[in-house]
Structure formats: structure tokens, C-alpha cells
Design a protein around this motif. Sequence first.
Motif, PDB file in Angstrom:
ATOM      1  N   ARG A   3      40.461  60.915  34.816  1.00  0.00           N
ATOM      2  CA  ARG A   3      40.613  59.502  35.139  1.00  0.00           C
ATOM      3  C   ARG A   3      39.327  58.965  35.765  1.00  0.00           C
ATOM      4  NH1 ARG A   3      44.715  60.777  32.921  1.00  0.00           N
ATOM      5  NH2 ARG A   3      46.873  60.672  33.658  1.00  0.00           N
ATOM      6  N   ALA A   4      39.197  57.650  35.718  1.00  0.00           N
ATOM      7  CA  ALA A   4      38.112  56.984  36.445  1.00  0.00           C
ATOM      8  C   ALA A   4      38.750  55.925  37.330  1.00  0.00           C
ATOM      9  CB  ALA A   4      37.130  56.342  35.479  1.00  0.00           C
ATOM     10  N   MET A   5      38.070  55.604  38.409  1.00  0.00           N
ATOM     11  CA  MET A   5      38.640  54.637  39.335  1.00  0.00           C
ATOM     12  C   MET A   5      37.587  53.583  39.692  1.00  0.00           C
ATOM     13  SD  MET A   5      40.905  55.616  42.596  1.00  0.00           S
ATOM     14  CE  MET A   5      40.623  54.725  44.085  1.00  0.00           C
ATOM     15  N   PHE A   6      38.020  52.330  39.758  1.00  0.00           N
ATOM     16  CA  PHE A   6      37.113  51.233  40.098  1.00  0.00           C
ATOM     17  C   PHE A   6      37.685  50.423  41.251  1.00  0.00           C
ATOM     18  CE2 PHE A   6      36.293  52.195  35.666  1.00  0.00           C
ATOM     19  CZ  PHE A   6      34.915  52.249  35.635  1.00  0.00           C
ATOM     20  N   ARG A   7      36.783  49.721  41.921  1.00  0.00           N
ATOM     21  CA  ARG A   7      37.214  48.795  42.969  1.00  0.00           C
ATOM     22  C   ARG A   7      36.642  47.419  42.659  1.00  0.00           C
ATOM     23  NH1 ARG A   7      38.680  48.730  48.566  1.00  0.00           N
ATOM     24  NH2 ARG A   7      37.763  46.949  49.633  1.00  0.00           N
ATOM     25  N   VAL A   8      37.508  46.419  42.649  1.00  0.00           N
ATOM     26  CA  VAL A   8      37.091  45.032  42.464  1.00  0.00           C
ATOM     27  C   VAL A   8      37.428  44.308  43.762  1.00  0.00           C
ATOM     28  CG1 VAL A   8      37.409  42.925  41.122  1.00  0.00           C
ATOM     29  CG2 VAL A   8      37.604  45.139  40.011  1.00  0.00           C
ATOM     30  N   SER A   9      36.432  43.693  44.386  1.00  0.00           N
ATOM     31  CA  SER A   9      36.728  43.059  45.675  1.00  0.00           C
ATOM     32  C   SER A   9      36.015  41.723  45.795  1.00  0.00           C
ATOM     33  CB  SER A   9      36.330  43.987  46.821  1.00  0.00           C
ATOM     34  OG  SER A   9      34.982  44.364  46.689  1.00  0.00           O
ATOM     35  N   GLY A  10      36.508  40.933  46.700  1.00  0.00           N
ATOM     36  CA  GLY A  10      35.949  39.608  46.922  1.00  0.00           C
ATOM     37  C   GLY A  10      37.038  38.558  46.804  1.00  0.00           C
ATOM     38  N   ALA A  11      36.695  37.339  47.226  1.00  0.00           N
ATOM     39  CA  ALA A  11      37.680  36.257  47.239  1.00  0.00           C
ATOM     40  C   ALA A  11      38.179  35.945  45.833  1.00  0.00           C
ATOM     41  CB  ALA A  11      37.071  35.012  47.877  1.00  0.00           C
ATOM     42  N   ARG A  12      37.372  36.246  44.789  1.00  0.00           N
ATOM     43  CA  ARG A  12      37.765  35.929  43.414  1.00  0.00           C
ATOM     44  C   ARG A  12      38.250  37.158  42.654  1.00  0.00           C
ATOM     45  NH1 ARG A  12      37.522  30.428  43.111  1.00  0.00           N
ATOM     46  NH2 ARG A  12      35.769  29.600  44.257  1.00  0.00           N
ATOM     47  N   ALA A  13      38.573  38.234  43.364  1.00  0.00           N
ATOM     48  CA  ALA A  13      39.006  39.465  42.692  1.00  0.00           C
ATOM     49  C   ALA A  13      40.269  39.229  41.861  1.00  0.00           C
ATOM     50  CB  ALA A  13      39.241  40.567  43.725  1.00  0.00           C
ATOM     51  N   ARG A  14      41.205  38.428  42.385  1.00  0.00           N
ATOM     52  CA  ARG A  14      42.432  38.138  41.648  1.00  0.00           C
ATOM     53  C   ARG A  14      42.128  37.487  40.305  1.00  0.00           C
ATOM     54  NH1 ARG A  14      47.458  38.280  44.151  1.00  0.00           N
ATOM     55  NH2 ARG A  14      47.362  38.639  46.387  1.00  0.00           N
ATOM     56  N   GLU A  15      41.168  36.592  40.329  1.00  0.00           N
ATOM     57  CA  GLU A  15      40.812  35.895  39.098  1.00  0.00           C
ATOM     58  C   GLU A  15      40.255  36.851  38.053  1.00  0.00           C
ATOM     59  OE1 GLU A  15      38.060  32.560  39.083  1.00  0.00           O
ATOM     60  OE2 GLU A  15      39.455  31.591  40.467  1.00  0.00           O
ATOM     61  N   VAL A  16      39.382  37.740  38.503  1.00  0.00           N
ATOM     62  CA  VAL A  16      38.771  38.699  37.582  1.00  0.00           C
ATOM     63  C   VAL A  16      39.853  39.544  36.926  1.00  0.00           C
ATOM     64  CG1 VAL A  16      37.252  40.702  37.443  1.00  0.00           C
ATOM     65  CG2 VAL A  16      36.592  38.744  38.835  1.00  0.00           C
ATOM     66  N   MET A  17      40.814  40.011  37.723  1.00  0.00           N
ATOM     67  CA  MET A  17      41.879  40.837  37.170  1.00  0.00           C
ATOM     68  C   MET A  17      42.790  40.026  36.257  1.00  0.00           C
ATOM     69  SD  MET A  17      41.192  43.742  38.305  1.00  0.00           S
ATOM     70  CE  MET A  17      42.656  44.623  37.797  1.00  0.00           C
ATOM     71  N   ALA A  18      43.054  38.773  36.647  1.00  0.00           N
ATOM     72  CA  ALA A  18      43.964  37.947  35.854  1.00  0.00           C
ATOM     73  C   ALA A  18      43.386  37.616  34.487  1.00  0.00           C
ATOM     74  CB  ALA A  18      44.291  36.664  36.615  1.00  0.00           C
ATOM     75  N   LYS A  19      42.048  37.632  34.378  1.00  0.00           N
ATOM     76  CA  LYS A  19      41.439  37.367  33.070  1.00  0.00           C
ATOM     77  C   LYS A  19      41.690  38.511  32.099  1.00  0.00           C
ATOM     78  CE  LYS A  19      37.483  34.715  34.775  1.00  0.00           C
ATOM     79  NZ  LYS A  19      36.013  34.731  34.865  1.00  0.00           N
ATOM     80  N   LEU A  20      41.961  39.702  32.631  1.00  0.00           N
ATOM     81  CA  LEU A  20      42.013  40.887  31.779  1.00  0.00           C
ATOM     82  C   LEU A  20      43.402  41.451  31.552  1.00  0.00           C
ATOM     83  CD1 LEU A  20      38.926  42.726  33.260  1.00  0.00           C
ATOM     84  CD2 LEU A  20      39.040  41.464  31.129  1.00  0.00           C
TER      85      LEU A  20
END
Lengths: 109, 191
Positions: free
Chosen positions: B108-125
Motif C-alpha cells: 500500500r501507499a499512503m498520502f496526506r492532503v492538508s490545508g483549508a481546501r483539502a476537502r475540495e481537493v478530495m471532493a474533486k476526485l
Amino acid sequence: MLILSCPVCGVTAEETEFQGGGEAHLKRFGPGASEDDFESYLFMRENPREVHFERWRHAYGCGKWFHAARCTTTLEVFGTYAAQTTEPPKDLRDKISEKRPNWTWREFK
Amino acid sequence: MSEPVTALGGASADNGIATLAEASLQGMISLRGDLTASAVKKAVTSASGAAMPEQGRVTAEGDRALCWMSPDELLLLCPYDAVGETLDRMHKALAKSHALAVNVSDARAMFRVSGARAREVMAKLSPVDLAPDQFTPGMFRRTRLAQVPAAFWMPEEEAFHIICFRSQAQYVFDVLTVAAQPGSSVGVYQE
């Protein structure tokens, strides 16, 4: 777009998270069956307008199979239920009757 | 003995609307079995220190966590170096149960997405409702990111941890980079 609720893991998601598995509640006719039975098992599928029963798999989620009852014209989903059954549950059939009186689907109504 | 490395060698990007980073090596143990059986529950809770997660949730305790994957599958997160010892303990505790515990850390690989716009980045995908009142820290969701399977949860507000297959790590990092590229903010979750 279809919005399905997986009865196994409780997730509600749109259809791209799932994988369609074709018509539900097929009875298998294998070796020893008559040619007519085998042909209908292998090739003959319902293609109804309105009420339809299908198998779906939560492919990108929990990975489990389940059944769904939906309307083929409006994409309304009447309900989803466990894979481990040979017929739609009574309460779901009643619910469909309320919305689509006089519906029939194969031997069910 | 070969030296363990992460899939992308710790790739990161922070010039976009969210900060992306590949996590360092993470120990992961996949457990299949009857999650209602007391022997199975005891084995995973004592190995992780965390409580048994409810459906669709993750529980954490220190550097260990338990993720609910499906009605018969859990994912135990622990430090990479502690996998061998943790797995031995689980195998002993599960000796008489019909269950399977496997080290999947290197698969497996693991990533971290953080910041005030992290929700947006995830919601796009992913096809998940990520509105702040719908997806909250403590929830665990298996879904897809663009075209590949992935699972994610929020360890805290404004941060996501993503787990994907190691062979798809480059793809996941690339789609995250595109979703987070500078100037691509939609502002859907901010007033």
C-alpha cells in the motif's frame, strides 16, 4: 444517475462506486437440465420498462454483492436488500406496489 | 536485508491549493474474519490499543489505529517496525479462530492532503459527500479516487489520510496534484 445504498456497509453513493451484476434471482440450470431450461438460464433476460430487480456489487467500497429494485425509466431506486435471498422481501414488494400499482416482474408481483 | 522505501520516495507538493505529501513508511495489517466474534475483537483491540470501530469508522490510539473496511475486514495501522511483533501477537490470539491476519504494509501507499481546501481537493476526485457536516473526523470511507480504489479518513479537521495500492501510488499523486493545482479552488465548502 443512480444513487444506491449498500445494505452491507450502509454507504450511499452514486453508481460509479458500484458495479452492475445483471438480472437478479436467476435460477441456475446446469448439467442434466433440459436444453430449453439451459437456454433460458443462459440467454433469456428481462428487459422491462419500470420495475426491475438487479444484482449490484459495491466494487470500490466493501466489495460485497447485494440486490437492488429500481425503475428503469425514472432511475428511482425502490430499495436495496441482502444478496442472500431468492426473492425480493415482502415489505419492499409492498412499497413498490404503492408507487407502481399492478407491477409484475417475472414470477413476482 | 534490503532497505524498505516508500512508493514515491516521500514525494510532496505544496504550491497548490492544498499540501500533498506521501506519508513515511506505515505498518498495515489486514484482518479478515468474523468481526462479531469475541476472540477476533480481543485480538485486534489488544494489538492496537484502540477500541473496536463501528461500521464505517476509524478509531485511533497513539500511533495505532483500527479502520473498518467491510463487515468482515479490518485494517490495523501501527508503526512500520512494529508490524512483525504485532502480527505474532495477533496470530497467537487468533490461533483457534477462523481468521486471517496479513502484513500488507509494502502493498500500500499512503498520502496526506492538508490545508483549508483539502476537502475540495478530495471532493474533486471521489463520489463522496464531503460537506463539513457530512464527512467528519473519525469516519472512514472506502471509495475511488478518479479511476482507482482508495480509502481515506480525516485524522483532524483540514487533513485527509489516503491509502491506495502501491502500484497506483504515482497515479494517485498525479491526480491529487492536478486537483490541487494553483488557482483551481472552487470555494464550494467556504462561505
